[in-house]
Design an enzyme around this catalytic site. Structure first.
Site, PDB file in Angstrom:
ATOM      1  N   TYR A  73      19.745  33.134  37.361  1.00 43.51           N
ATOM      2  CA  TYR A  73      21.304  33.077  38.181  1.00 43.51           C
ATOM      3  C   TYR A  73      20.816  31.536  38.718  1.00 43.51           C
ATOM      4  O   TYR A  73      20.538  30.397  37.564  1.00 43.51           O
ATOM      5  CB  TYR A  73      20.975  33.683  39.436  1.00 43.51           C
ATOM      6  CG  TYR A  73      21.947  33.911  39.806  1.00 43.51           C
ATOM      7  CD1 TYR A  73      23.155  34.720  39.174  1.00 43.51           C
ATOM      8  CD2 TYR A  73      22.753  33.825  40.850  1.00 43.51           C
ATOM      9  CE1 TYR A  73      24.454  35.394  39.132  1.00 43.51           C
ATOM     10  CE2 TYR A  73      23.986  34.498  41.866  1.00 43.51           C
ATOM     11  CZ  TYR A  73      25.066  34.959  41.252  1.00 43.51           C
ATOM     12  OH  TYR A  73      26.119  35.333  40.963  1.00 43.51           O
ATOM     13  N   ARG A 136      36.631  32.351  38.231  1.00 49.39           N
ATOM     14  CA  ARG A 136      35.848  31.688  39.281  1.00 49.39           C
ATOM     15  C   ARG A 136      34.250  31.290  38.915  1.00 49.39           C
ATOM     16  O   ARG A 136      34.041  31.774  39.725  1.00 49.39           O
ATOM     17  CB  ARG A 136      36.670  31.747  39.886  1.00 49.39           C
ATOM     18  CG  ARG A 136      38.200  31.668  40.385  1.00 49.39           C
ATOM     19  CD  ARG A 136      38.473  32.257  41.624  1.00 49.39           C
ATOM     20  NE  ARG A 136      38.045  31.979  42.792  1.00 49.39           N
ATOM     21  CZ  ARG A 136      38.661  32.430  44.078  1.00 49.39           C
ATOM     22  NH1 ARG A 136      39.784  32.505  44.116  1.00 49.39           N
ATOM     23  NH2 ARG A 136      37.470  32.593  45.177  1.00 49.39           N
ATOM     24  N   LYS A 154      23.101  38.621  38.095  1.00 46.85           N
ATOM     25  CA  LYS A 154      23.065  39.419  39.677  1.00 46.85           C
ATOM     26  C   LYS A 154      22.329  40.684  39.786  1.00 46.85           C
ATOM     27  O   LYS A 154      21.771  40.853  40.665  1.00 46.85           O
ATOM     28  CB  LYS A 154      24.787  39.664  39.580  1.00 46.85           C
ATOM     29  CG  LYS A 154      25.844  38.108  40.573  1.00 46.85           C
ATOM     30  CD  LYS A 154      26.890  39.211  41.128  1.00 46.85           C
ATOM     31  CE  LYS A 154      27.251  37.664  41.562  1.00 46.85           C
ATOM     32  NZ  LYS A 154      28.995  38.195  42.603  1.00 46.85           N
TER      33      LYS A 154
END
Length: 197
Positions: A73, A136, A154
């Protein structure tokens, strides 16, 4: 993308590099890759490990979360998303596009039928879905379908930190085509790229 010779060569390289069958072996291999100082290669290694043996993959993340979560991540996932379509990764995640308008439920059901565990009632079980529109990504702008690294990352965090069963999750990109290369910080061409599928 299987027709692209560069991707095929990179995939063979990663396949050869990723031979671990235990958590201990995977930790040795990923440490060696990380010693190069470019965690994008460690990211690619770990995605390959996931494809080869997801149980060893999650066991490896659980064994060294402080070392490996920044690889799967943030911060590494930002660079991975900028290169997602150019990386030799196996298929993972559900992609929804404008042509799926009015048909989203059946797209999700089709993905669930092919990828999720079956519950005791015979139906596919899903405990968590992470959606992104790729618009984004970590301040990088609109990366469209190449933003799939965010939902995948995630869900890996949720599996390792919260105990969510990773085999009952869905990473989903809703690619609605918000911007072209001008809409992201590195001017990455995504939707018009030759490897965009």
């Amino acid at each position: 993308n299987s027709d692209n010779s560069d991707l095929c060569k990179l995939l063979r390289m990663l396949d050869t590099m990723c031979t671990a069958t235990t958590v201990e072996e995977a930790l040795e291999e990923v440490r060696a890759v990380m010693s190069l100082g470019k965690n994008i290669w460690a990211y690619a290694y770990l995605r390959t490990l996931y494809t080869k043996n997801s149980e060893v993959y999650y066991g490896t993340l659980l064994a060294k979360p402080a070392m490996l979560l920044p690889v799967v991540y943030t911060p590494t996932v930002g660079e991975a998303c900028q290169k997602f379509g150019k990386l030799p990764l196996q298929r993972r995640g559900c992609y929804i596009s404008l042509k799926d308008l009015g048909n989203v439920k059946s797209v999700l059901e089709e993905y669930a039928a092919s990828e999720l565990q079956q519950g005791p009632n015979g139906k596919r079980s899903c405990d968590c879905i992470v959606f992104s529109d790729g618009g984004r990504i970590l301040g990088l702008g609109d990366l469209g379908a190449w933003g799939m690294g965010i939902p995948i990352g995630k869900l890996d965090l949720y599996a390792v930190c919260a105990g969510v069963n990773p085999h009952r999750t869905m990473p989903v990109i809703i690619d609605v085509g918000c911007s072209d290369a001008a809409g992201n910080s590195d001017k990455v061409v995504v939707r018009d790229h030759e490897l965009y599928t």
